[in-house]
Design an enzyme around this catalytic site. Structure first.
Site, mmCIF file in Angstrom:
data_model
loop_
_atom_site.group_PDB
_atom_site.id
_atom_site.type_symbol
_atom_site.label_atom_id
_atom_site.label_comp_id
_atom_site.label_asym_id
_atom_site.label_seq_id
_atom_site.Cartn_x
_atom_site.Cartn_y
_atom_site.Cartn_z
ATOM 1 N N ASP A 40 0.848 -1.188 0.000
ATOM 2 C CA ASP A 40 0.000 0.000 0.000
ATOM 3 C C ASP A 40 0.896 1.254 0.000
ATOM 4 O O ASP A 40 1.856 1.313 -0.759
ATOM 5 C CB ASP A 40 -0.958 -0.034 1.209
ATOM 6 N N TYR A 47 -3.564 10.979 0.762
ATOM 7 C CA TYR A 47 -4.054 10.759 -0.607
ATOM 8 C C TYR A 47 -4.021 12.068 -1.402
ATOM 9 O O TYR A 47 -3.595 12.088 -2.555
ATOM 10 C CB TYR A 47 -5.471 10.192 -0.579
ATOM 11 N N HIS A 56 -4.654 -7.907 0.210
ATOM 12 C CA HIS A 56 -3.984 -6.618 0.340
ATOM 13 C C HIS A 56 -3.186 -6.477 1.635
ATOM 14 O O HIS A 56 -2.095 -5.916 1.640
ATOM 15 C CB HIS A 56 -5.034 -5.511 0.250
#
Length: 454
Positions: free
Chosen positions: A226, A373, A430
C-alpha cells in the site's frame, strides 16, 4: 562532408540515448519542516525517547457512550456487502465492541514491543523497534524497515515480527534473522501530523531514512505494501546506496504493457506473460476496470476533499469502524462482498480488527491519514517525478492473488529492472503481513537469500 556530419550526429544521438536511457537517476535528498510555525533557529532535538501506549476510563466511557447512541440505517434485503458495510452485521460488531472488546488488554498487547518517539523535521515520529530475543552467534541481525499503509497501522506487523526476529522458535529457518523497525507514517496513529501542506510519500521516505540513520543503520532492507510500497520505492530512488534490498507486496506501476496483455491473452508467453497472469487478470474488464470502479470511490474523496469526510469519521466511532472495516473485507478477498458478514472473521479476529480501528479513533488521526491521498494523488496523473523514474535497487516482489489488481512480473520489471525475485503467493490479499504473516516472512527471507548469493 555533410554525410559524415549527419552520420556523426546520428551516432552521437544514439550514444546519448543509450547512455541516458540506462542512467540511474535519483531523487534529490532535500529537507523539510512540517511542525507548526517557522522552523526554529536551534538545532532539532535528536534524542530517541521511550513511549508507551496508554488509555483511561474516560476514553473508554466516551467510546461506549457514542456506540450506545448509534443511529443505523436498515440494510436492504439480500444486499450482503454490495452496498458497503452491511448494517445488520455491523450491529454484531458493535455489540462485541461495546460489551466484549477489552481495550486495556489490547493496549497491553501493543506494549509487548518497545515503542519510541523521536523528532524529525518538526514532527514527533513514533516507531517500534524489535530486536531478536537472543544474541546471534557469528552474525548480526539484518535491519529491516517495514512500512504500513491505509487504513492499516504498525499493528499489522505484530504477527510477522516474531517470525523475522526469532524464526527458529516458530518453526522457520534461522538463516536470516532481522531486527525490525516499524514507524507510523506522519499523521497516522502516534506519529504527529504535519501542520503544513506538501507532506507526501517522498517527504515521508526522507523522514524514515533519517530515522534509520539516527538508529545507527547505514545500510538496511525495506519492505512495504500500500502506501508503504510507495514510500519504500521513493527511499530506494532517493538513497539507493543505503538500501540493500527492497521487498514489496504491492506496486504503483504505470505501465504501457496493458495493451500487450489484451493482445496476449491467447498467447501469453509470446508477450511475456504466464498462464497464472492470465488467470489473475481475466476477464480483464471485470478484474481490472470494474474492480477499480467498485473499490476506488473512497480514493476520489480522499484525493480531493479529505477533511470533509474526516469530520464525520473523527466524530463517530461507528462510522469510522464501518469505513475502515469494509476495506478489510473486500480488499482481503473481493468475493467476500457476496457474504452477509463480509468474510471479516475468516481471516481476522474482531479483537485484531477493532484494535486497528482504535489506533485511528483514540489518536484522532483519520483525517490526517486521509490527507496523504490528497498530497500524493491530488496533483494529477504522473505529476510527480518519481512516477517516471525507475528503481535500480535489488527488488523482490510477492504477488498475492487477492490483491486489488494483479501486477505481472513483466510490469513490475518495467519499473524495477533489478528485480531478482518474483513470487506468485498461494493465497492472501492486500493486508499481507496481517493476513498471511508466514507466507510473507518466507518470501522476504527468500529474497534476501537470493540477494546475498549474488
Amino acid at each position: 562532408m555533410w554525410l559524415e556530419i549527419l552520420l556523426a550526429s546520428v551516432l552521437g544521438f544514439a550514444i546519448y540515448w543509450f547512455v541516458s536511457r540506462n542512467k540511474e537517476e535519483t531523487l534529490p535528498l532535500e529537507d523539510g519542516w512540517w511542525g507548526p510555525g517557522a522552523r526554529p533557529a536551534a538545532a532539532e532535538d535528536e534524542s530517541i525517547r521511550p513511549f508507551k501506549v496508554e488509555t483511561s476510563e474516560e476514553e473508554i466511557e466516551d467510546l461506549h457512550r457514542r456506540i450506545d447512541s448509534v443511529r443505523l440505517t436498515p440494510a436492504l434485503e439480500d444486499v450482503r456487502f454490495h452496498f458497503g458495510f452491511n448494517s445488520k452485521y455491523l450491529r454484531k460488531v458493535l455489540s462485541y465492541w461495546r460489551n466484549g472488546f477489552d481495550w486495556k488488554k489490547q493496549v497491553e498487547i501493543l506494549n509487548r514491543y518497545p515503542h519510541f518517539k523521536t523528532k524529525i523535521e518538526g514532527l514527533d515520529i513514533h516507531f517500534i523497534h524489535v530486536k531478536p530475543p537472543q544474541p546471534l552467534s557469528g552474525c548480526t541481525p539484518k535491519p529491516l524497515l517495514m512500512v504500513h499503509g491505509w487504513p492499516g497501522s504498525f499493528y499489522e506487523f505484530y504477527k510477522i515480527i516474531p517470525l523475522l526476529t526469532d524464526p527458529r522458535k516458530h518453526g522457520l529457518s534461522d538463516e536470516h534473522v532481522f531486527e525490525v523497525i516499524c514507524p507510523c507514517i506522519p499523521g497516522y496513529g502516534f506519529s504527529e501530523a504535519s501542520s503544513k501542506k506538501g507532506l507526501n510519500s517522498v517527504a515521508t521516505a526522507r523522514i524514515f531514512y533519517k530515522l534509520m540513520l539516527r538508529l545507527g543503520f547505514q545500510e538496511f532492507y525495506i519492505q512495504g505494501g500500500d502506501w508503504g510500497s510507495l514510500i519504500c520505492t521513493n527511499m530506494a530512488q532517493m538513497v539507493p546506496s543505503h538500501v540493500k534490498g527492497l521487498h514489496l507486496n504491492m506496486a504503483f506501476v504505470l505501465n504501457p504493457g496493458t495493451l500487450t496483455f489484451l493482445l496476449g491473452q491467447r498467447f501469453p508467453r509470446l508477450f511475456g506473460y504466464t498462464q497464472r497472469d492470465v488467470e489473475l487478470l481475466s476477464p480483464f474488464k471485470e478484474k481490472v476496470f470494474y474492480s477499480l470502479m467498485r473499490e476506488s470511490g473512497y480514493m476520489h474523496i480522499q484525493c480531493t476533499k479529505p477533511d470533509t469526510v474526516g469530520c464525520a469519521l473523527n466524530d463517530s466511532p461507528v462510522g469510522l469502524a464501518a469505513y475502515i472495516l469494509e476495506k478489510f473485507s473486500t480488499w482481503t478477498n473481493p468475493e467476500f462482498r457476496d457474504l452477509e458478514d463480509g468474510g471479516l472473521e475468516r481471516k481476522f479476529s474482531l479483537d485484531e480488527l477493532l484494535t486497528n480501528v482504535m489506533l485511528y479513533w483514540t489518536t484522532g488521526s483519520i483525517t490526517s491519514s486521509q490527507r496523504f491521498y490528497k498530497e500524493n494523488l491530488g496533483q494529477g496523473f504522473r505529476a510527480n517525478k518519481h512516477d517516471r523514474m525507475k528503481v535500480h535497487v535489488p527488488t523482490g516482489f510477492a504477488a498475492f492473488p487477492c490483491e486489488l489488481i494483479h501486477v505481472p512480473e513483466k510490469w513490475v520489471r518495467f519499473k524495477y529492472p533489478n528485480l531478482i525475485s518474483y513470487s506468485y503467493m498461494a493465497r492472501g490479499g492486500h493486508f499481507a503481513a496481517f493476513e498471511e504473516p508466514e507466507l510473507l516472512a518466507q518470501d522476504i527471507c527468500k529474497f534476501v537469500g537470493l540477494l546475498e548469493q549474488r
